[in-house]
Write a protein that holds these residues in place. Sequence first.
Motif, short mmCIF file in Angstrom:
data_model
loop_
_atom_site.label_atom_id
_atom_site.label_comp_id
_atom_site.label_asym_id
_atom_site.label_seq_id
_atom_site.Cartn_x
_atom_site.Cartn_y
_atom_site.Cartn_z
N GLU A 77 -13.05 34.59 45.52
CA GLU A 77 -13.25 36.03 45.63
C GLU A 77 -12.22 36.61 46.58
O GLU A 77 -11.98 36.06 47.65
CB GLU A 77 -14.66 36.35 46.14
N LYS A 124 -14.66 43.86 45.19
CA LYS A 124 -14.07 42.53 45.25
C LYS A 124 -13.63 42.11 43.85
O LYS A 124 -14.10 42.65 42.85
CB LYS A 124 -15.03 41.50 45.83
N VAL A 125 -12.71 41.16 43.81
CA VAL A 125 -12.20 40.63 42.56
C VAL A 125 -12.56 39.15 42.51
O VAL A 125 -12.27 38.40 43.44
CB VAL A 125 -10.67 40.83 42.46
N VAL A 126 -13.20 38.73 41.43
CA VAL A 126 -13.63 37.35 41.26
C VAL A 126 -12.66 36.66 40.30
O VAL A 126 -12.42 37.15 39.19
CB VAL A 126 -15.07 37.28 40.70
N CYS A 127 -12.10 35.53 40.74
CA CYS A 127 -11.11 34.79 39.95
C CYS A 127 -11.54 33.33 39.83
O CYS A 127 -12.27 32.81 40.66
CB CYS A 127 -9.73 34.85 40.60
N GLU A 128 -11.03 32.68 38.80
CA GLU A 128 -11.23 31.25 38.62
C GLU A 128 -9.87 30.56 38.65
O GLU A 128 -8.91 31.04 38.03
CB GLU A 128 -11.91 30.96 37.28
N ASN A 180 -11.42 40.07 48.70
CA ASN A 180 -12.08 41.28 49.17
C ASN A 180 -11.11 42.38 49.57
O ASN A 180 -11.55 43.50 49.81
CB ASN A 180 -12.98 40.95 50.38
N LYS A 183 -11.81 37.04 36.47
CA LYS A 183 -13.07 37.07 35.73
C LYS A 183 -13.65 38.47 35.68
O LYS A 183 -14.02 38.96 34.62
CB LYS A 183 -14.09 36.11 36.37
N ILE A 198 -14.22 28.98 41.89
CA ILE A 198 -14.33 30.44 41.85
C ILE A 198 -13.90 30.98 43.21
O ILE A 198 -14.38 30.54 44.24
CB ILE A 198 -15.78 30.88 41.53
#
Length: 105
Positions: free
Chosen positions: A34, A58-62, A36, A100, A32
């Motif tokens: 993030e 923030k953007v959370v990605c996998e 910012n 995500k 995971i």
Amino acid sequence: MYAIVDMQGQQFKVEAGKKLFINRMDTEKGAIVEFNKVLLVDNEGKVKIGTPTVKGAKVVCEVLDNECRGEKILVFHKKRRKGYKKLNGHRQDLTNVIVKEIVLA
């Protein structure tokens, strides 16, 4: 809801569930990540523009795959009337991520 995010030196328009190919990151598959550096957020018509970034967003990605290669780019050099020709190919290393969620504070 969408956001404009600076990822690895490039700007992308992201939405939840969208897959992206970004420049290679040193992360494992399934990690995971993030980001910012959110430059703009549009939340159903309510636009927040950062100066230079939106505070608390923030953007959370996998990471789906870390071993991707981009399309082949051909680089051709030629000097006319000299008999000089050179052709090189290049494929950029990429990381495939899925967004995500976009988090606002």
